[in-house]
Design a protein around this motif. Structure first.
Motif, short mmCIF file in Angstrom:
data_model
loop_
_atom_site.label_atom_id
_atom_site.label_comp_id
_atom_site.label_asym_id
_atom_site.label_seq_id
_atom_site.Cartn_x
_atom_site.Cartn_y
_atom_site.Cartn_z
N GLY A 72 -6.97 -14.11 -47.88
CA GLY A 72 -7.30 -15.27 -47.36
C GLY A 72 -5.93 -16.26 -47.40
O GLY A 72 -5.73 -17.26 -46.85
N MET A 73 -4.99 -15.81 -48.21
CA MET A 73 -3.75 -16.77 -48.34
C MET A 73 -2.65 -16.21 -47.59
O MET A 73 -1.39 -16.78 -47.72
N SER A 74 -2.74 -14.95 -46.96
CA SER A 74 -1.56 -14.34 -46.33
C SER A 74 -0.85 -15.23 -45.03
O SER A 74 0.16 -15.59 -44.99
N LYS A 75 -1.91 -15.80 -44.37
CA LYS A 75 -1.36 -16.86 -43.12
C LYS A 75 -0.59 -18.10 -43.87
O LYS A 75 0.44 -18.56 -43.28
N GLY A 76 -1.29 -18.47 -44.75
CA GLY A 76 -0.43 -19.63 -45.44
C GLY A 76 1.03 -19.26 -46.02
O GLY A 76 1.93 -19.98 -45.86
N MET A 77 0.69 -18.14 -46.63
CA MET A 77 2.05 -17.63 -47.13
C MET A 77 3.08 -17.55 -46.23
O MET A 77 4.49 -17.89 -46.20
N VAL A 78 2.69 -16.82 -44.84
CA VAL A 78 3.75 -16.76 -43.70
C VAL A 78 4.29 -18.32 -43.41
O VAL A 78 5.46 -18.40 -43.20
N ARG A 108 -0.04 -25.15 -48.81
CA ARG A 108 0.12 -26.61 -48.08
C ARG A 108 -0.63 -26.60 -46.65
O ARG A 108 -0.37 -25.81 -45.75
N PRO A 109 -1.39 -27.95 -46.52
CA PRO A 109 -2.26 -27.70 -45.40
C PRO A 109 -1.43 -27.92 -44.20
O PRO A 109 -1.91 -27.37 -42.79
N ASP A 110 -0.28 -28.42 -43.87
CA ASP A 110 0.42 -28.68 -42.75
C ASP A 110 1.87 -27.65 -42.49
O ASP A 110 2.49 -27.83 -41.73
N ALA A 111 1.83 -26.75 -43.28
CA ALA A 111 2.93 -25.77 -43.42
C ALA A 111 3.05 -25.21 -41.91
O ALA A 111 4.32 -24.82 -41.50
N HIS A 112 1.94 -24.91 -41.10
CA HIS A 112 2.05 -24.35 -39.86
C HIS A 112 2.72 -25.29 -38.85
O HIS A 112 3.12 -24.82 -37.58
N ARG A 113 3.10 -26.44 -39.31
CA ARG A 113 3.81 -27.61 -38.44
C ARG A 113 5.39 -27.34 -38.52
O ARG A 113 6.10 -28.00 -37.97
#
Length: 462
Positions: free
Chosen positions: A329-335, A395-400
């Motif tokens: 569940g956390m791997s995408k956020g970690m990337v 972090r909710p906006d890390a993908h930005r």
């Protein structure tokens, strides 16, 4: 006096504030991608520069384009000694710069035709695949070449590639376990050097397979590629072994192209050779350059992303515990947070050239200015990311983040790097929940070159 009718109200004639000149940073803020010491203090420098303004005239050393000038020429000496750049420090200005077609990626922009011709003649042959690669082209050539390989990096292509990446991840971790057992080590005291055993071979094998480099040739090709990665420093460019290695790499690829013409496979080199024959959309130089840059972009950024992510997570115990509780569940956020916090590329060392005077935000950029976008600086901009110096995998906006750039020059291998990192992080920490650094974090050292942020060695215990 009668009031003016509504349709005759006096217009606001307040003057528009003209863009101001970019402030100039002093020598203590030198951007020097050739120095590991620079990467140790880089984020402090970026913070200082952001405080000066969104665009700052900053001293820079380690120009990737220095090698395209003739040895001993005034242009080459000047580039190697260092020059001043318009350095974009903040997030919004960086995004604007990356999307602005008034900034040319072609380092020859502004040169008269006769100078372009002289430059091409003076350039050492082995450096031409780097100098005339996709990253240093503008449309329409950039558009034409990128379209040839873009289908290999779509979401559908990555979905089909996922099982292969998972198998390679498992194989490499199996080998690490077997090597530790052969040394008589047991958990949690087994040892592994992450870069050598995992972070480097994984992306190299993936991109080699995608390109169509036969497995029996991959060890030689990897050695040549290492020399390619070193060829952007003055010392390396003068090293006969580095230059010979680049020539050998090019010679090998030319032979491989011929083999793919005779017996094409389901790989990118076969596709590009076929495109070359079907309408001459890809000349020989373009074909050679494309393979160089795909190999480079297809593995080096991922090597650093994998290493940086593992170190960042292990240095933040609360984030480590959060990840271990739910790796899938956390791997995408970690990337994405790793890309934002310690992205593999700090700034664009290849300058973009202003083709006209224009305003970047409220800052004047003159025609001919050499502009570099600070990707790492933008990703720590407190006006865009709350508590930017904290590593937070939720972090909710890390993908930005803009670690891979934006616009037409966004890194073509970004989807592949994200796929490899997600699978690698999830599998590594699921299989080895007791993974920890094998040395104090203070002993880890950043590498240097091509403005790449990554650790040379990462000793681990598992």
């Amino acid at each position: 006096m009668a009031a003016n009718p509504p349709n005759e109200q006096k217009q606001d004639t307040a003057p528009v504030t003209p863009p101001h000149e970019a402030p100039r940073a002093d020598a203590t803020h030198l951007l020097d991608r050739t120095s590991p010491a620079f990467f140790e203090k880089a984020h402090g420098i970026y913070s200082d520069l952001r405080a000066l303004g969104p665009v700052v005239r900053t001293p820079m050393r380690g120009d990737l384009t220095a090698g395209v000038h003739a040895e001993g020429s005034p242009e080459r000496k000047a580039r190697e000694a260092g020059d001043e750049r318009y350095f974009v420090t903040r997030y919004d200005a960086s995004v604007s710069a990356l999307l602005d077609d008034r900034l040319s990626s072609d380092f020859r922009t502004g040169l008269p035709p006769q100078h372009r011709e002289l430059l091409a003649k003076a350039m050492p042959e082995e450096f031409k695949p780097i100098a005339f690669s996709l990253i240093m082209m503008d449309p329409p050539d950039h558009t034409r070449l990128r379209k040839l390989v873009q289908p290999n990096f779509t979401a559908r292509a990555m979905e089909l590639l996922e099982p292969r990446v998972q198998r390679l991840v498992d194989e490499l971790l199996d080998k690490a376990e077997q090597a530790a057992a052969a040394r008589g080590e047991s958990s949690p005291e087994r040892r592994m050097e992450l870069v050598e055993s995992f972070a480097y071979p994984l992306p190299v094998r993936v991109i080699s397979d995608m390109l169509g480099i036969p497995e029996e040739d991959q060890a030689r090709v990897h050695e040549w590629a290492e020399r390619l990665l070193q060829a952007d420093t003055p010392a390396a460019r003068a090293d006969p072994q580095v230059r010979a290695g680049l020539k050998s790499f090019a010679s090998y690829l030319e032979g491989l192209f011929e083999r793919k013409r005779r017996a094409p496979g389901e790989d990118m080199i076969s596709q590009m050779v076929h495109a070359q024959e079907e309408g001459d959309r890809l000349n020989h130089q373009e074909l050679l350059s494309m393979v160089f840059i795909l190999f480079f972009a297809g593995h080096l950024t991922t090597v650093n992303l994998l290493g940086n992510g593992v170190v960042a997570l292990l240095e933040h115990p609360e984030q480590h515990a959060r990840f271990l509780a739910d790796p899938a569940g956390m791997s995408k956020g970690m990337v994405e947070e790793t890309l934002r916090y310690w992205g593999p590329v700090d700034y664009l060392s290849t300058p973009r050239i202003a083709t006209e005077d224009f305003a970047l935000g409220d800052t004047h950029v003159p025609r001919g200015a050499r502009v570099s976008v600070g990707l790492a600086s933008a990703n720590r901009d407190p006006e865009r990311f709350t508590h930017p110096d904290a590593y937070d995998i939720s972090r909710p906006d890390a993908h930005r983040n803009i670690a891979f750039g934006k616009g037409i020059h966004v890194c073509i291998g970004a989807p592949l790097a994200r796929l490899e990192a997600r699978i690698a992080f999830e599998t590594l920490f699921r299989r080895f929940p007791k993974l920890r650094l094998g040395v104090p974090a203070s002993e880890l050292r950043w590498g240097a070159g091509a403005a790449m942020r990554g650790f040379h060695r990462i000793p681990l215990c598992f």
